[in-house]
Design a protein around this motif. Structure first.
Motif, short mmCIF file in Angstrom:
data_model
loop_
_atom_site.label_atom_id
_atom_site.label_comp_id
_atom_site.label_asym_id
_atom_site.label_seq_id
_atom_site.Cartn_x
_atom_site.Cartn_y
_atom_site.Cartn_z
N HIS A 40 0.84 -1.19 0.00
CA HIS A 40 0.00 0.00 0.00
C HIS A 40 0.87 1.25 0.00
O HIS A 40 2.10 1.17 0.17
CB HIS A 40 -0.92 0.01 1.23
CG HIS A 40 -0.19 0.23 2.53
ND1 HIS A 40 0.48 -0.77 3.19
CD2 HIS A 40 -0.02 1.36 3.28
CE1 HIS A 40 1.02 -0.28 4.29
NE2 HIS A 40 0.74 1.01 4.37
N GLN A 44 -3.59 5.38 2.25
CA GLN A 44 -4.65 4.55 1.70
C GLN A 44 -5.45 3.86 2.80
O GLN A 44 -5.06 3.86 3.97
CB GLN A 44 -4.07 3.50 0.74
CG GLN A 44 -3.55 4.09 -0.56
CD GLN A 44 -3.10 3.02 -1.53
OE1 GLN A 44 -2.27 2.16 -1.20
NE2 GLN A 44 -3.63 3.05 -2.74
N VAL A 46 -8.49 0.39 3.61
CA VAL A 46 -9.01 -0.90 3.18
C VAL A 46 -10.49 -1.00 3.55
O VAL A 46 -10.96 -0.30 4.45
CB VAL A 46 -8.25 -2.09 3.82
CG1 VAL A 46 -6.81 -2.13 3.36
CG2 VAL A 46 -8.34 -2.05 5.33
N PRO A 104 -5.40 -2.29 -1.25
CA PRO A 104 -5.67 -0.96 -0.71
C PRO A 104 -6.51 -0.11 -1.66
O PRO A 104 -6.55 -0.35 -2.86
CB PRO A 104 -4.27 -0.38 -0.55
CG PRO A 104 -3.49 -1.02 -1.65
CD PRO A 104 -4.01 -2.42 -1.75
#
Length: 250
Positions: A40, A44, A46, A104
């Motif tokens: 990632h 970022q 998830v 991500p």
């Protein structure tokens, strides 16, 4: 490359909790091992999906707190009152438990450290999480551009990553961490004791001619005040990247 990144983003992966760290009364950092993780960028997030025994599913998004170089993936989650997912993650998830992650996600609110411009980070509450990923990346990558973090919390017990931030600042003369305590201040407190405003930003921010990279994350009201205040100081709007959150069902 973009097609590959998109396909990876849409894949759900099993993640196993290997450690949990209580940051404050309502905030816990969750450390996961994720199979076939593609890596990632700092900033970022998830998607997290939980599935109940009866098949009911709930999905929420959480910022990544770990640096890209870390072998494990860390999410820092605040338990929200009446939340559907966050109370379970903060209070019940135990090492060995599994959940599903996808990501991500995000390409705008990211800092890869390649620019020599100074870095200004402004956070409110759990908005510090993606900014912490940036600071951790900066520390482990050796890309020591000058950096300042202005971080607003209700009180000293609400400061997420408090000890780690203190260690980072003590070990790095190019990093300055400034705390704002809006409701409760300890005895002898000499720091900021009001909400972030234009005058505070004028004291903390780099001058516009520095072309600083700026990232602001927190509640909507804070983000709007900070972004507007920085523009009033002469910072170019395209250099001010924002991420905001409001009341949700998390």
């Amino acid at each position: 490359m973009e097609g590959t990144a998109l396909r990876r983003r849409l894949i759900w992966r099993l993640a196993t909790l290997v450690d949990a760290i209580h940051e404050t009364r309502d905030v816990r950092s969750l450390v996961f091992e994720v199979g076939d993780w593609s890596g990632h960028l700092p900033g970022q997030h998830v998607d997290v999906r939980l599935t109940a025994e009866d098949g009911y599913q709930a999905q929420r998004s959480y910022s990544i707190a770990s640096a890209p170089a870390d072998m494990s993936l860390q999410l820092t989650v605040e338990s929200l009152r009446d939340g559907e997912v966050s109370p379970y993650l903060v209070d019940e998830l135990s090492p060995g438990d599994q959940l599903e992650l996808r990501g991500p996600v995000g390409g705008y609110f990211v800092w890869d450290g390649r620019s020599p411009s100074p870095l200004l980070l402004v956070a409110g509450g759990s908005g510090v999480v993606p900014l912490m990923s940036m600071l951790r990346h900066r520390a482990v990558s050796g890309r020591r551009v000058p950096a300042r973090l202005l971080y607003s919390s209700h009180g000293p017990d609400d400061i997420i990553y408090r000890d780690e931030l203190e260690r980072m600042a003590a070990a790095d003369p190019d990093l300055k961490v400034l705390h704002v305590l809006t409701r409760r201040q300890p005895p002898g407190w000499t720091g900021y004791a009001r909400r972030i405003d234009g005058a505070m930003l004028a004291e903390v921010a780099w001058p516009p001619e520095s072309e600083a990279e700026i990232f602001v994350c927190g509640p909507t009201a804070l983000v709007e005040v900070v972004a507007s205040g920085l523009r009033d100081l002469g910072h170019a709007p395209e250099r001010i990247r924002t991420e905001r959150f409001g009341p949700t069902g998390r």
